[in-house]
Design an enzyme around this catalytic site. Structure first.
Site, mmCIF file in Angstrom:
data_model
loop_
_atom_site.group_PDB
_atom_site.id
_atom_site.type_symbol
_atom_site.label_atom_id
_atom_site.label_comp_id
_atom_site.label_asym_id
_atom_site.label_seq_id
_atom_site.Cartn_x
_atom_site.Cartn_y
_atom_site.Cartn_z
ATOM 1 N N SER A 1 -2.585 9.648 35.639
ATOM 2 C CA SER A 1 -1.440 9.477 36.995
ATOM 3 C C SER A 1 -1.329 7.898 37.269
ATOM 4 C CB SER A 1 -1.728 10.438 38.058
ATOM 5 O OG SER A 1 -1.393 11.544 37.916
ATOM 6 N N LYS B 1 2.231 6.694 37.098
ATOM 7 C CA LYS B 1 3.073 6.777 38.398
ATOM 8 C C LYS B 1 3.208 5.347 39.123
ATOM 9 C CE LYS B 1 2.541 11.766 39.136
ATOM 10 N NZ LYS B 1 1.247 12.100 38.527
ATOM 11 N N SER C 1 0.791 12.147 44.590
ATOM 12 C CA SER C 1 0.821 12.202 42.985
ATOM 13 C C SER C 1 1.352 13.372 42.263
ATOM 14 C CB SER C 1 -0.839 12.261 42.366
ATOM 15 O OG SER C 1 -1.191 11.732 41.165
#
Length: 383
Positions: A62, A65, A122
């Site tokens: 993640s 992101k 997230s």
């Protein structure tokens, strides 16, 4: 080339990137962190203080992101996107697994809420929704991500999706993630500010930020966690104490607690044993040099960017600065044209070289003056 001693005190002419070991004789060795790759970087200068496997391509999970958010921030800055724009949630976004914001298929959600869902929760669903809204599809958005990575100099990164969902093609490195985090902090501070928020509630569901350092260290104000089975536990974190901001990246730690602990170790080391230093502003005159065949007799030289760095505490006296300026500088001269070099040394070791550039343009003189200067240069070269 002619060499000029620094015109300011040596302790005031510091800048750039240098080897950690060059000036660190009186401080402890850099800590060893239990992770696949890690880095500690100064946010102002990009200087690296601690590193291990920083260019190794690793699954970013993640951490991806951050790039998704960076592109959204850029689109907002370019007036292609607004915080109050409404985004229609697709089936694909709604069906995303893993960490989620819990948006509903067919609903409309504000861009601002989706950005919080990305930064704080997230949310994979939020990331896909933003990607589709900006580029039409997640695949097209991934192309935008790779183009942006190339512009930022992220040489060991490839993005196949907007979320960090496992894909063997998707990789990044500790260095690349530090570069990306630094760019977000410097270019889009209003978006970076979202990462310090500890919780966000949407659709009746309250979720807390997974960055444990937000609770443990008041100087930490971001940035992003990541975890998959292949990637392990990763964290990009930034903290500011007084005038110094540091960025720490840990990739491939063994647990959520370990990534927080190891990242804190890096930040504590940097703040304890280094200090920030700002020498000159961009465009400040450091020296002047004669101009031949120009409308002006001299041109001012300086730097095209602010000189900022971190140095081991108390190491000012070991640094030396010199400037070299090109011989026989001739017009025409463009503003920003390199006409020399600033060199910082510690003993015999070169720590930094920065270009000295013309701070103003100088036009070519008329025919008579040019001919006269040709004559002068001829005799000057004889002797």
């Amino acid at each position: 080339m002619k060499t000029l001693r620094a015109l300011a005190p040596l302790s005031a002419l510091l800048a750039g990137v240098f080897s950690h070991s060059a000036l660190a004789n009186d401080i402890p060795s850099a800590p060893r962190v239990d992770a696949s790759g890690y880095i500690l970087m100064d946010a102002a200068s990009g200087q690296i203080m601690v590193e291990h496997n920083i260019h190794e391509p690793l699954p970013p999970a993640s951490l991806t992101k951050i790039m998704t958010d960076y592109i959204a921030a850029r689109e907002i800055a370019n007036d292609n996107l607004a915080l109050d724009d409404m985004v229609t949630i697709s089936v694909k976004a709604w069906r995303m697994g893993g960490s989620r914001m819990f948006v509903k298929e067919g609903s409309q959600v504000k861009v601002e809420d989706l950005l919080r869902g990305i930064a704080i929760q997230s949310g994979n669903d939020a990331a896909v929704a933003i990607a589709e809204h900006i580029a039409g599809s997640e695949e097209a958005f991934a192309e935008m991500m790779n183009q942006q990575a190339n512009r930022l100099g992220m040489k060991n990164s490839f993005f196949a999706n907007a979320t960090g969902w496992p894909d063997e093609r998707q990789v990044s490195s500790a260095y690349d993630m530090a570069v990306l985090g630094r760019a977000l902090i410097q270019n889009y501070p209003e978006n970076y500010a979202l990462y310090k928020e500890k919780s966000f509630s949407y659709n009746g569901i309250d979720q807390t930020n997974r960055n444990l350092l937000l609770w443990r260290d008041p100087s930490v104000d971001g940035m992003k966690t990541g975890h998959t089975e292949a990637a392990g536990y990763s964290l990009v974190a930034s903290a500011q104490r007084d005038s110094m901001r540091l960025i720490a990246v840990v990739m491939g730690a063994k647990s959520e607690q370990a990534r927080a602990r190891e990242t804190q170790t890096l930040l504590n080391y940097g703040f304890r044993f280094y200090e920030s230093y700002e020498a000159y502003d961009a465009g400040e005159t450091l020296t002047t040099t004669r101009v031949w065949m120009g409308t002006d007799a001299k041109v001012a030289l300086g730097l095209d960017e602010k000189l900022a760095m971190v140095i081991p505490r108390g190491s000012h006296d070991s640094l030396d600065a010199q400037m070299t300026v090109n011989d026989h500088v001739r017009a025409p001269i463009e503003q920003g044209q390199q006409l020399g070099t600033l060199v910082i040394r510690s003993g015999e070791q070169v720590l930094l070289e920065k270009p000295l550039v013309a701070l103003t343009a100088v036009e070519e003189a008329g025919l008579f003056k040019r001919l006269w200067h040709h004559v002068l240069l001829f005799f000057h070269n004889l002797f």
